[in-house]
Design a protein around this motif. Structure first.
Motif, PDB file in Angstrom:
ATOM      1  N   SER A 161      22.677  62.291  75.934  1.00 55.66           N
ATOM      2  CA  SER A 161      22.609  62.784  77.303  1.00 55.66           C
ATOM      3  C   SER A 161      23.080  61.721  78.290  1.00 55.66           C
ATOM      4  O   SER A 161      22.850  60.524  78.100  1.00 55.66           O
ATOM      5  CB  SER A 161      21.168  63.188  77.637  1.00 55.66           C
ATOM      6  N   SER A 217      13.769  50.007  83.038  1.00 53.69           N
ATOM      7  CA  SER A 217      14.826  50.983  83.273  1.00 53.69           C
ATOM      8  C   SER A 217      16.113  50.323  83.746  1.00 53.69           C
ATOM      9  O   SER A 217      17.215  50.820  83.493  1.00 53.69           O
ATOM     10  CB  SER A 217      14.362  52.009  84.317  1.00 53.69           C
ATOM     11  N   SER A 273       7.723  57.914  77.338  1.00 54.77           N
ATOM     12  CA  SER A 273       8.950  58.701  77.231  1.00 54.77           C
ATOM     13  C   SER A 273       9.029  59.665  78.399  1.00 54.77           C
ATOM     14  O   SER A 273       8.076  60.396  78.675  1.00 54.77           O
ATOM     15  CB  SER A 273       8.983  59.502  75.919  1.00 54.77           C
ATOM     16  N   SER A 291      12.618  56.291  76.005  1.00 53.13           N
ATOM     17  CA  SER A 291      12.155  56.867  74.744  1.00 53.13           C
ATOM     18  C   SER A 291      11.178  55.908  74.067  1.00 53.13           C
ATOM     19  O   SER A 291      11.581  54.842  73.601  1.00 53.13           O
ATOM     20  CB  SER A 291      13.346  57.150  73.815  1.00 53.13           C
ATOM     21  N   ILE A 319      16.742  57.808  80.844  1.00 51.60           N
ATOM     22  CA  ILE A 319      15.888  58.288  79.753  1.00 51.60           C
ATOM     23  C   ILE A 319      15.139  57.101  79.178  1.00 51.60           C
ATOM     24  O   ILE A 319      15.755  56.100  78.793  1.00 51.60           O
ATOM     25  CB  ILE A 319      16.697  58.976  78.632  1.00 51.60           C
ATOM     26  N   ALA A 355      22.047  61.798  81.403  1.00 51.69           N
ATOM     27  CA  ALA A 355      21.060  61.821  82.483  1.00 51.69           C
ATOM     28  C   ALA A 355      20.954  60.428  83.083  1.00 51.69           C
ATOM     29  O   ALA A 355      21.123  59.421  82.388  1.00 51.69           O
ATOM     30  CB  ALA A 355      19.698  62.274  81.951  1.00 51.69           C
ATOM     31  N   GLU A 388      12.396  61.696  81.078  1.00 47.49           N
ATOM     32  CA  GLU A 388      13.802  61.801  81.454  1.00 47.49           C
ATOM     33  C   GLU A 388      13.906  62.141  82.933  1.00 47.49           C
ATOM     34  O   GLU A 388      13.104  62.921  83.461  1.00 47.49           O
ATOM     35  CB  GLU A 388      14.478  62.894  80.628  1.00 47.49           C
TER      36      GLU A 388
END
Length: 323
Positions: A2, A51, A25, A9, A7, A4, A27
């Motif tokens: 993805s 992030s 986790s 995880s 994300i 996005a 998104e």
């Protein structure tokens, strides 16, 4: 994979024996405003730093626009850190130009963007004022504008409302809405639930480094369903009084005379059932109002009143922080 904007995880981050973030986790879909909610110390800032690649997770994975955080995809991000700080000898206009240039704007575009932002937020006449001469609120607005200078695809704002008076909080809300309207994806952390209620498409709630909720506002409210808000004279324990009758009761966040409580209504129950039970318990009622849940009530139901009380504790500013 993805693409996005973000994300996480199964991300985990430890500092010695202390686990700041555990198996997180979630998104951030493109084009949405996501509220990252929880009390101070819940792990929000650590998660945002992972992030951005400021720190690496000890376990798990971070994907920023489909790839690990790196210079190329970080140029698409505008980040406002919780720790405020600007070059105090620079003036407001040059500060915004400087950060715009760091993110790839040409000199002329950076100057035009700085003037546009300063005028739009009422700081135009302070464009040549040094940061050290600005009020704390004005300086914080300049830092926020510096974050927006390059029109990022993805905005990450860590406690952006901290230290702002109500007027400037509204100005920032308007800025967030304007950035979203032009197409930006926005993730902002806060411990003030009311901002998320007004702005967000989705919310992610953290407590003690763990995710406790991830969904739309409607999905969050649905965890509680309907309820009734009851204000009593101080000193009466409504939760204990109604526990034998099977009602879920917790303290509410209302400010004002008396003590506010929320009585959760189970399927098939109405507000009148709650009122009847309160009257039968002999509670000294000041006010009664049927209502839908609030985000703070959702958080209380998930983690308990003791943990939720930390929502009302302001963060302690870092030395040198502009608030």
């Amino acid at each position: 994979m993805s693409d996005a904007p973000l994300i996480l995880s199964h991300a985990t981050k430890r500092f010695g024996a202390f686990t700041a973030v555990s198996d997180l986790s979630f998104e951030v879909p493109a084009g949405q405003i996501i509220g990252f909610l929880g009390p101070n110390g819940a792990g929000k800032s650590t998660s945002l730093r992972m992030s951005l690649g400021v720190m690496a997770p000890d376990e798990g994975e971070v994907r920023l626009f489909g790839a690990p955080p790196e210079l190329k995809n970080l140029k698409r991000v505008g980040f406002l850190p919780e720790e405020r700080g600007l070059y105090k000898k620079m003036n407001a206009r040059d500060t915004i130009i400087y950060f715009g240039r760091l993110k790839g704007l040409s000199a002329s575009d950076a100057r035009a963007r700085a003037d546009e932002l300063l005028e739009a937020t009422g700081l135009g006449k302070f464009r040549t004022t040094r940061i050290s001469k600005l009020s704390k609120g004005m300086a914080q607005k300049v830092q926020i504008l510096s974050t927006l200078a390059h029109r990022p695809d993805f905005l990450i704002l860590d406690e952006p409302f901290s230290g702002l008076d109500p007027v400037n909080q509204q100005t920032l809300e308007d800025l967030i809405k304007a950035e979203h309207a032009r197409g930006a994806t926005i993730l902002f952390s806060t411990h003030v639930m009311e901002h998320a209620e007004r702005l967000c498409d989705r919310i992610v709630m953290l407590a003690r480094g763990r995710k406790v909720l991830d969904g739309t506002l409607e999905e969050a409210y649905a965890t509680l369903g309907s309820g009734a808000r009851i204000t009593l004279e101080p000193g009466f324990d409504l939760a204990a009084a109604l526990a034998p009758k099977g009602f879920g009761v917790h303290r509410a966040a209302d400010k004002g005379p008396g003590e506010a409580w929320r009585v959760d209504l189970a399927p098939g129950q109405g507000p009148q059932d709650a009122l009847r039970a309160v009257l039968e318990a002999g509670a000294p009622i000041i006010g009664f109002q049927p209502e839908e849940a609030r985000l703070r009530d959702v958080f209380v139901s998930l983690v308990g009143e003791a943990e939720a009380a930390a929502l009302d504790t302001p963060a302690v500013p870092t030395e040198g922080e502009v608030v």
